[in-house]
Design a protein around this motif. Structure first.
Motif, PDB file in Angstrom:
ATOM      1  N   TYR A  63       0.819  -1.215   0.000  1.00 16.74           N
ATOM      2  CA  TYR A  63       0.000   0.000   0.000  1.00 16.74           C
ATOM      3  C   TYR A  63       0.858   1.273   0.000  1.00 16.74           C
ATOM      4  N   LEU A  64       1.972   1.222   0.740  1.00 15.36           N
ATOM      5  CA  LEU A  64       2.844   2.396   0.786  1.00 15.36           C
ATOM      6  C   LEU A  64       3.684   2.530  -0.484  1.00 15.36           C
ATOM      7  N   GLY A  65       4.035   1.384  -1.077  1.00 14.65           N
ATOM      8  CA  GLY A  65       4.949   1.417  -2.201  1.00 14.65           C
ATOM      9  C   GLY A  65       6.398   1.360  -1.766  1.00 14.65           C
ATOM     10  N   TYR A  66       6.631   1.201  -0.490  1.00 19.69           N
ATOM     11  CA  TYR A  66       7.966   1.057   0.093  1.00 19.69           C
ATOM     12  C   TYR A  66       7.787   0.417   1.462  1.00 19.69           C
ATOM     13  N   PRO A  67       8.809  -0.211   2.009  1.00 21.23           N
ATOM     14  CA  PRO A  67       8.647  -0.859   3.312  1.00 21.23           C
ATOM     15  C   PRO A  67       8.448   0.163   4.437  1.00 21.23           C
ATOM     16  N   PHE A  68       7.730  -0.253   5.477  1.00 19.47           N
ATOM     17  CA  PHE A  68       7.534   0.607   6.648  1.00 19.47           C
ATOM     18  C   PHE A  68       8.893   0.969   7.239  1.00 19.47           C
ATOM     19  N   THR A  69       9.122   2.253   7.473  1.00 14.59           N
ATOM     20  CA  THR A  69      10.442   2.752   7.840  1.00 14.59           C
ATOM     21  C   THR A  69      10.349   3.754   8.980  1.00 14.59           C
ATOM     22  N   ILE A  70      11.298   3.657   9.893  1.00 15.44           N
ATOM     23  CA  ILE A  70      11.419   4.619  10.991  1.00 15.44           C
ATOM     24  C   ILE A  70      12.805   5.246  10.924  1.00 15.44           C
ATOM     25  N   ILE A  71      12.868   6.557  10.969  1.00 18.35           N
ATOM     26  CA  ILE A  71      14.138   7.269  11.059  1.00 18.35           C
ATOM     27  C   ILE A  71      14.208   7.897  12.448  1.00 18.35           C
ATOM     28  N   GLY A  72      15.281   7.631  13.171  1.00 14.85           N
ATOM     29  CA  GLY A  72      15.398   8.160  14.523  1.00 14.85           C
ATOM     30  C   GLY A  72      16.845   8.297  14.956  1.00 14.85           C
ATOM     31  N   THR A  73      17.018   8.956  16.090  1.00  9.20           N
ATOM     32  CA  THR A  73      18.344   9.181  16.657  1.00  9.20           C
ATOM     33  C   THR A  73      18.615   8.157  17.747  1.00  9.20           C
TER      34      THR A  73
END
Length: 319
Positions: free
Chosen positions: A182-192
């Motif tokens: 549905y997103l067209g890309y994998p679920f991703t989290i960007i964090g510190t």
């Protein structure tokens, strides 16, 4: 890609503006089609593709008790928009004053700030106080305000339009394959990376810890196959979301063990991309039992990446 947090006269800075309108939460495949259409039209008329959105969800002001969690961070959204070729993102705060803007006033605002040659929206787009503005109204007023309207049809999956609401439900259920579709890309989290209690290091599996924000959508507790992007390099890894119940718990967080990595990640920004859930989070009777399970989790993830996953599959959207 340029980014603006307040409205100015963009028409004096950018020629032949094509503006894409929407909340674009998660920038799923339907949103991407809107952005691609705007970018293509801007190239066609030697113009500029601008995305006009909000920094916070309108419901966080209009009905805060029912405000949804955000699907992706600002950093993820910026990466995808840049990949799609948008020239600029105009992302302003949605305030209680702005909530009182009528549909007519909103169209006057568009004319004053953008003077767009084209406006591109999804077929369910609404605007103005009470959502009174519709695509039909935009089309009716297009000649008055001197723009042409492009309405992109919804993208369909599993017999219904793809929407941020459906994707939130899939994330909450841990349905990573469908989320990726549905997103067209994998679920991703960007964090510190933050300082933890260094238990992983003492167990022989050092982890990078990222705090999970309450206002962003999260996967269920458990162990996942992931990749981690750090300073331009991509690593396979195994991640745990949860509270460490074997050690009487802690604040819910994301912990990631990177394969074939040595070094200090504290205070670094990393991008964690989720591929598959391996197991639920468990409480173990002993530390030795936990160590044995972590080792098996690592082997299982290694096997999956060798046989099933392609590291670059769809991830280029957020690199």
């Amino acid at each position: 890609m340029e980014k603006y947090s307040q409205l100015v006269d963009f028409s004096s800075k950018h020629p032949n503006i094509v503006v894409a309108l929407g909340m674009f939460d998660g920038l799923h495949i339907g949103h991407q089609e809107i952005i691609r259409t705007a970018v293509a039209k801007a190239h066609e008329i030697n113009g500029t593709a601008l995305v006009f959105s909000f920094a916070n969800h309108p419901r966080s002001v209009i009905a805060p008790e029912g405000a949804p969690r955000r699907i992706g961070s600002d950093a993820v959204r910026a990466r995808i928009l840049n990949h799609l070729g948008a020239d600029a993102l105009v992302e302003i705060p949605f305030t209680s004053d702005f909530a009182e803007t009528s549909a007519d006033d909103f169209m006057q605002l568009l004319q004053r700030c953008f003077a767009p040659k084209y406006i591109v929206v999804g077929e369910n787009y609404t605007f103005g106080r009470g959502g009174k503005g519709t695509t039909a109204l935009l089309r009716e007023k297009s000649e008055t305000y001197g723009f042409q309207l492009i309405v992109c049809p919804s993208m369909m999956r599993d017999g219904a339009p793809v929407s941020s609401t459906r994707i939130r439900a899939l994330i909450a259920q841990g349905e990573l394959v469908r989320v990726r579709e549905y997103l067209g890309y994998p679920f991703t989290i960007i964090g510190t990376v933050i300082h933890g209690q260094a238990r992983g290091r003492t167990l022989g599996f050092p982890t990078a810890n990222i705090a999970l924000r309450e206002d962003y959508e999260r996967l269920p507790n458990g162990v996942y196959a992931v990749t981690v992007m750090h300073q331009g390099l991509l690593y396979c890894g195994v991640a745990n979301i949860g509270n460490n119940p074997t050690f009487d718990g802690c604040d819910r967080r994301l912990e990631v063990h990177l394969f074939d990595f040595s070094g200090n990640l504290y205070d670094s920004e990393i991008m964690v991309t989720f591929y598959e859930k391996i197991r639920d989070e468990l409480r173990f009777a002993s530390v030795d039992a936990l160590i044995a399970q972590i080792a098996e989790d690592k082997r299982e993830v290694e096997r999956k990446f060798e046989k099933s996953f392609h590291l670059q599959e769809n991830i280029s959207m957020v690199i």
